[in-house]
Scaffold this motif. Structure first.
Motif, short mmCIF file in Angstrom:
data_model
loop_
_atom_site.label_atom_id
_atom_site.label_comp_id
_atom_site.label_asym_id
_atom_site.label_seq_id
_atom_site.Cartn_x
_atom_site.Cartn_y
_atom_site.Cartn_z
N ILE A 68 48.49 50.14 44.09
CA ILE A 68 49.72 49.39 43.84
C ILE A 68 50.90 50.34 43.76
N GLY A 69 50.73 51.45 43.05
CA GLY A 69 51.81 52.42 42.93
C GLY A 69 52.23 52.99 44.28
N VAL A 70 51.26 53.27 45.13
CA VAL A 70 51.58 53.84 46.45
C VAL A 70 52.23 52.79 47.34
N ARG A 71 51.70 51.59 47.36
CA ARG A 71 52.25 50.56 48.25
C ARG A 71 53.64 50.10 47.82
N GLU A 72 53.89 50.05 46.54
CA GLU A 72 55.19 49.55 46.08
C GLU A 72 56.28 50.62 46.11
N TYR A 73 55.92 51.88 45.85
CA TYR A 73 56.95 52.90 45.70
C TYR A 73 56.81 54.10 46.64
N LYS B 149 36.11 46.84 50.71
CA LYS B 149 36.43 45.43 50.91
C LYS B 149 37.02 44.81 49.64
N ALA B 150 36.52 45.22 48.48
CA ALA B 150 37.07 44.72 47.22
C ALA B 150 38.53 45.16 47.07
N TYR B 151 38.83 46.39 47.47
CA TYR B 151 40.21 46.87 47.40
C TYR B 151 41.10 46.09 48.36
N ASP B 152 40.61 45.85 49.58
CA ASP B 152 41.38 45.05 50.53
C ASP B 152 41.64 43.65 49.99
N TYR B 153 40.63 43.04 49.40
CA TYR B 153 40.79 41.71 48.82
C TYR B 153 41.80 41.73 47.68
N PHE B 154 41.69 42.74 46.82
CA PHE B 154 42.61 42.85 45.70
C PHE B 154 44.05 42.96 46.18
N GLN B 155 44.31 43.83 47.16
CA GLN B 155 45.67 44.02 47.65
C GLN B 155 46.18 42.78 48.39
N SER B 156 45.32 42.15 49.18
CA SER B 156 45.76 41.03 50.01
C SER B 156 45.96 39.74 49.24
N PHE B 157 45.10 39.46 48.29
CA PHE B 157 45.15 38.16 47.63
C PHE B 157 45.61 38.25 46.17
N VAL B 158 45.00 39.11 45.40
CA VAL B 158 45.31 39.15 43.98
C VAL B 158 46.70 39.73 43.74
N TRP B 159 46.97 40.93 44.25
CA TRP B 159 48.25 41.57 43.98
C TRP B 159 49.39 40.82 44.65
N GLU B 160 49.18 40.28 45.82
CA GLU B 160 50.25 39.53 46.48
C GLU B 160 50.65 38.30 45.66
N ARG B 161 49.72 37.70 44.96
CA ARG B 161 50.03 36.56 44.10
C ARG B 161 50.72 37.00 42.81
N TRP B 162 50.33 38.14 42.25
CA TRP B 162 50.86 38.60 40.97
C TRP B 162 52.19 39.32 41.08
N ARG B 163 52.46 39.93 42.21
CA ARG B 163 53.61 40.83 42.30
C ARG B 163 54.93 40.13 42.10
N LYS B 164 55.03 38.83 42.36
CA LYS B 164 56.30 38.13 42.16
C LYS B 164 56.67 38.00 40.68
N HIS B 165 55.72 38.26 39.79
CA HIS B 165 55.97 38.15 38.36
C HIS B 165 56.44 39.48 37.74
N PHE B 166 56.53 40.52 38.55
CA PHE B 166 56.91 41.84 38.04
C PHE B 166 58.23 42.28 38.67
N PRO B 167 59.10 42.90 37.88
CA PRO B 167 60.38 43.41 38.43
C PRO B 167 60.14 44.75 39.13
N LEU B 168 59.79 44.71 40.41
CA LEU B 168 59.38 45.94 41.08
C LEU B 168 60.54 46.74 41.63
N LYS B 169 61.52 46.11 42.22
CA LYS B 169 62.58 46.89 42.86
C LYS B 169 63.95 46.44 42.45
#
Length: 178
Positions: free
Chosen positions: A45-50, A158-178
């Motif tokens: 998450i840290g690498v993909r976002e920043y 595959k678990a990491y791909d799933y986490f990034q594609s589905f879980v984090w994509e759903r959660w990221r709108k709730h965090f002030p990232l940028k």
């Protein structure tokens, strides 16, 4: 490298979560691999976002904090290796993304991820065999552990791909990232 205050606060909270996951992995022995994997996913998450540089600083800070806080240093080392794999995977993805054909890129990326995993995994088998309880069965167990590790790589990836594609994509709108 200029880090804004929102980035620093978010990455600081993720570092704390990283340390909590490593600590929980040491306490809840039946779910150690789950907690260590969850902690390493935070590196992605840290690498993909920043970006690579800020994600690298996050990776190093998280690894150091987990070594200070985590009661079981072996789990801290394992989590650091898992996080290193995630960091290098994201770094290589950025480099390969710039290249040509999609199908060739996908096969090349899978091959490079597999090689990267084995660069981390094989030295553990060779230099730290006590980490894997081979028992008194002889020479067959190291090969079995190697094969189980290869299967584990594909499940983890595959678990990491799933986490990034589905879980984090759903959660990221709730965090002030940028």
């Amino acid at each position: 490298m200029h880090i804004r205050s929102k980035e620093m606060a978010f990455l600081g909270m993720m570092t704390a979560c990283f340390a909590i996951f490593v600590f929980l992995g040491s306490i809840v022995e039946s779910s150690t691999l789950f907690f260590l994997s969850a902690a390493s996913f935070l590196t992605g998450i840290g690498v993909r976002e920043y970006g690579i540089r800020t994600g690298g600083v996050f990776f190093l800070a998280s690894a150091l904090v987990s070594f200070f806080v985590g009661p079981n240093k072996l789990y801290c080392m394992t989590c650091t290796l898992l996080s290193f794999y995630i960091y290098m995977r994201e770094f290589l993805f950025d480099k390969i993304e710039e290249k040509g054909n999609y199908l060739k890129k996908r096969k090349l990326f899978l091959l490079i991820k597999w090689i990267l995993f084995n660069v981390c995994y094989i030295p553990l088998l060779l230099f730290f065999p006590f980490l894997f309880s081979f028992g008194e069965k002889g020479k067959a167990w190291p090969w079995l552990v190697f094969m189980i590790g290869q299967f584990g790589f594909f499940v983890y990836d595959k678990a990491y791909d799933y986490f990034q594609s589905f879980v984090w994509e759903r959660w990221r709108k709730h965090f002030p990232l940028k």
